[in-house]
Motif scaffolding. Structure first.
Motif, short mmCIF file in Angstrom:
data_model
loop_
_atom_site.label_atom_id
_atom_site.label_comp_id
_atom_site.label_asym_id
_atom_site.label_seq_id
_atom_site.Cartn_x
_atom_site.Cartn_y
_atom_site.Cartn_z
N SER A 22 -2.19 -5.99 -10.32
CA SER A 22 -3.14 -4.87 -10.33
C SER A 22 -2.57 -3.66 -9.63
O SER A 22 -1.65 -3.75 -8.82
N ASP A 49 -1.76 11.09 -0.45
CA ASP A 49 -2.36 11.62 -1.67
C ASP A 49 -1.39 11.66 -2.83
O ASP A 49 -1.76 11.44 -3.98
N GLN A 56 -4.58 -0.44 -7.86
CA GLN A 56 -5.88 0.11 -7.53
C GLN A 56 -5.71 1.34 -6.66
O GLN A 56 -4.92 1.32 -5.72
N ARG A 57 -6.48 2.36 -6.96
CA ARG A 57 -6.39 3.61 -6.20
C ARG A 57 -7.75 3.94 -5.61
O ARG A 57 -8.77 3.84 -6.29
N ASP A 58 -7.74 4.32 -4.33
CA ASP A 58 -8.94 4.88 -3.73
C ASP A 58 -8.57 6.19 -3.04
O ASP A 58 -7.46 6.69 -3.25
N SER A 59 -9.44 6.73 -2.23
CA SER A 59 -9.19 8.06 -1.66
C SER A 59 -8.07 8.07 -0.63
O SER A 59 -7.49 9.12 -0.36
N LYS A 60 -7.72 6.93 -0.05
CA LYS A 60 -6.72 6.91 1.02
C LYS A 60 -5.40 6.27 0.63
O LYS A 60 -4.38 6.51 1.26
N LYS A 61 -5.40 5.42 -0.38
CA LYS A 61 -4.19 4.66 -0.69
C LYS A 61 -4.19 4.17 -2.13
O LYS A 61 -5.20 4.20 -2.81
N VAL A 62 -3.00 3.68 -2.53
CA VAL A 62 -2.85 2.96 -3.80
C VAL A 62 -2.39 1.56 -3.43
O VAL A 62 -1.45 1.39 -2.66
N HIS A 83 0.85 -1.19 0.00
CA HIS A 83 0.00 0.00 0.00
C HIS A 83 0.89 1.24 0.00
O HIS A 83 1.81 1.35 0.82
#
Length: 148
Positions: free
Chosen positions: A60, A29, A62-68, A25
Motif C-alpha cells: 500500500s 509535503d 497511503q498519504r495524509d497531511s503529514k506523511k506518506v 514513512h
C-alpha cells in the motif's frame, strides 16, 4: 523503470508466522517520484537498504497531511535478509526501489511439492494412488498396539 531513491523513516518491521511487513514513512509535503511510486503499488519491487537487497510486494501507499506511508510484504527467500534490517528500524535511511521483472506468481514461497498422484474414472470420480483408507489406519493402529 529507473531506481527510485527516497529519504525515509524506517518505521518498523512486523513479523508474524506468515509474512513480514516493512513500513516506511516519507515525511514532509514534497514527495519525489509520485507517479513512479503509484505505478509500483501492488507489484513486486526490489528494495535496497544499504547492502541488503530483497524482493517485496508493495502492499500500500497511503498519504495524509503529514506523511506518506509505504508498506511492503517481503517475498521469497528474504528471511535472512530482513533479519539484517532490524537494527536499521526506527532510523532515517536511504531507500532504493526498483520495479522487479517478476510477477507475484513467480515468487517461490518454499511450498513446492510433487503433488498427489491420482486417476480419473470414466464417471468423473478420482482415485488417489497409494492413499490410506480407514481400514489401513485401523490395521496400523492394531499393529502398533502389539509392539507396545
Amino acid at each position: 523503470m529507473p531506481k527510485v531513491e527516497l529519504d525515509v523513516l524506517f518505521k518498523k518491521i512486523q513479523k508474524d508466522d506468515k509474512k513480514e511487513v516493512l513500513e516506511f514513512h516519507i515525511l514532509g509535503d514534497e514527495v519525489k517520484y509520485k507517479s513512479e511510486l503509484i505505478g509500483m503499488a501492488g507489484s513486486i519491487v526490489i528494495i535496497e537498504i544499504g547492502d541488503v537487497k530483497l524482493s517485496a510486494e508493495m502492499k500500500s501507499l497511503q498519504r495524509d497531511s503529514k506523511k506518506v506511508v509505504l508498506k511492503f510484504e517481503a517475498k521469497g527467500d528474504s528471511e535472512e535478509k530482513t533479519i539484517q534490517l532490524y537494527p536499521k528500524a526506527g532510523f532515517n535511511i536511504k531507500l532504493l526501489l526498483e520495479q522487479s521483472q517478476m510477477s507475484i506468481e513467480d515468487i517461490d514461497d518454499g511450498e513446492d511439492h510433487e503433488g498427489i498422484k491420482y486417476t480419473v474414472n470414466g464417471d468423473g470420480t478420482t482415485e488417489v494412488v497409494e492413499q490410506m483408507n480407514m481400514e489401513d489406519v485401523a490395521q496400523k493402529e492394531n499393529e502398533d498396539d502389539l509392539l507396545d
